[in-house]
Design a protein around this motif. Structure first.
Motif, PDB file in Angstrom:
ATOM      1  N   LYS A   3       0.852  -1.181   0.000  1.00  0.00           N
ATOM      2  CA  LYS A   3       0.000   0.000   0.000  1.00  0.00           C
ATOM      3  C   LYS A   3       0.890   1.234   0.000  1.00  0.00           C
ATOM      4  O   LYS A   3       1.929   1.259   0.643  1.00  0.00           O
ATOM      5  N   SER A  14      -2.431   5.962   9.997  1.00  0.00           N
ATOM      6  CA  SER A  14      -2.968   5.088   8.944  1.00  0.00           C
ATOM      7  C   SER A  14      -1.965   4.010   8.554  1.00  0.00           C
ATOM      8  O   SER A  14      -2.342   2.848   8.338  1.00  0.00           O
ATOM      9  N   TRP A  18      -2.649   0.028   9.208  1.00  0.00           N
ATOM     10  CA  TRP A  18      -2.659  -0.898   8.068  1.00  0.00           C
ATOM     11  C   TRP A  18      -1.768  -2.102   8.361  1.00  0.00           C
ATOM     12  O   TRP A  18      -2.171  -3.256   8.162  1.00  0.00           O
ATOM     13  N   ASP A  21      -3.235  -4.313  11.251  1.00  0.00           N
ATOM     14  CA  ASP A  21      -4.304  -5.199  10.778  1.00  0.00           C
ATOM     15  C   ASP A  21      -3.744  -6.477  10.156  1.00  0.00           C
ATOM     16  O   ASP A  21      -4.254  -7.572  10.387  1.00  0.00           O
ATOM     17  N   HIS A  22      -2.683  -6.347   9.389  1.00  0.00           N
ATOM     18  CA  HIS A  22      -2.061  -7.529   8.778  1.00  0.00           C
ATOM     19  C   HIS A  22      -1.386  -8.409   9.821  1.00  0.00           C
ATOM     20  O   HIS A  22      -1.454  -9.638   9.723  1.00  0.00           O
TER      21      HIS A  22
END
Length: 135
Positions: A3, A14, A18, A21-22
């Motif tokens: 990303k 952010s 991100w 979350d992974h």
């Protein structure tokens, strides 16, 4: 999983979310995730602060996972060439912290939290790879 984010401090939350979350999807514990996040934050703040010298830029972040072996987070920016591994400082435990020179400790901190830290300059890009072994 890659990303692209703006290389701005306002994007830091952010970026970390991100990656977090992974890491949760992989099944890492909250403690493991927090340790990795501290290292990531140190690396990202350095890129945001110095890579583009006040210009607008981006950071590509990727997460690679090999089940039971490792998780690897890679940062890629197209800022000024800079190998942080060549700029780390060794700490003299006899010098009081207030007398230490500012800067250069972040990469040392990252190396203490991660199992492998690698820098590559490729195709006009700085690539910083942070690996955490999974047991």
């Amino acid at each position: 999983m890659i990303k692209t984010f703006k290389a701005e401090l306002s994007s830091l939350h952010s970026m970390l979310s991100w990656v977090r979350d992974h890491l949760k999807e992989i099944g890492l514990s909250d403690v493991e995730i927090r340790r990795i996040e501290v290292a990531l934050e140190e690396g990202l703040v350095n890129i945001v602060s110095y890579a583009y010298q006040g210009e607008i830029g981006t950071i590509d972040i990727s997460v690679k996972h090999e089940e039971g072996k490792f998780v690897e987070i890679t940062f890629k920016d197209r800022g000024l060439p800079f190998n942080p591994l060549k700029h780390k400082k060794e700490i003299d435990p006899l010098i009081p912290i207030e007398e230490m020179e500012v800067g250069g400790l972040g990469i040392l901190f990252i190396q203490k939290l991660m199992d492998k830290v690698e820098y590559i300059r490729q195709d006009d890009a700085n690539i910083l790879i942070l690996r955490k072994n999974l047991s």
